[in-house]
Motif scaffolding. Sequence first.
Motif, PDB file in Angstrom:
ATOM      1  N   ILE A  79       0.837  -1.202   0.000  1.00 21.73           N
ATOM      2  CA  ILE A  79       0.000   0.000   0.000  1.00 21.73           C
ATOM      3  C   ILE A  79       0.868   1.246   0.000  1.00 21.73           C
ATOM      4  N   VAL A  87      -6.203   5.869   1.419  1.00 19.25           N
ATOM      5  CA  VAL A  87      -6.627   4.500   1.709  1.00 19.25           C
ATOM      6  C   VAL A  87      -7.506   4.492   2.948  1.00 19.25           C
ATOM      7  N   PRO A  93      -7.911  -5.016   4.237  1.00 18.89           N
ATOM      8  CA  PRO A  93      -7.633  -5.366   2.847  1.00 18.89           C
ATOM      9  C   PRO A  93      -7.919  -6.849   2.599  1.00 18.89           C
ATOM     10  N   ILE A 113      -8.338  -3.137  -1.945  1.00 15.84           N
ATOM     11  CA  ILE A 113      -8.471  -2.139  -0.885  1.00 15.84           C
ATOM     12  C   ILE A 113      -9.540  -1.129  -1.278  1.00 15.84           C
TER      13      ILE A 113
END
Length: 133
Positions: A79, A87, A93, A113
């Motif tokens: 990420i 995010v 996730p 995600i």
Amino acid sequence: MQVSIEASEGLNRQLKVIIPSADYKKARRKEFVMISKNRKFPGFRPGHVPANIVEREYSAEINERTLSTVINNSVLDAIRESKISNVEFDSVPVVGNITFNGTDHDLVYTLEIEVKPEVNLEKDLASIDIEKV
């Protein structure tokens, strides 16, 4: 580790993560050593068990634990590396589509995600008429 981003429907993004086989082998070796030192084998002193016996008895467990450890450790790195700034960390996730063909090949998995919606406030607020009730 290589990460590529694909847009999904809505606010979801799919990250395709590729972990090199060398990193997987290193993590597998660490799990192997931990199991060989911490498990009791009849007729052997702790930590002095031949590698082929440990491999024969615990190969499936070593592979499972290594795969789990490598994926869990690489999720946040993936990420961060993808440089997605919005995010949604409240949702977990989701890992799916794991492709792994042995220790000589790279480990490939997709990570789904959810991102927060982007809000653009660059509109000139002076041009908007507001009525006071």
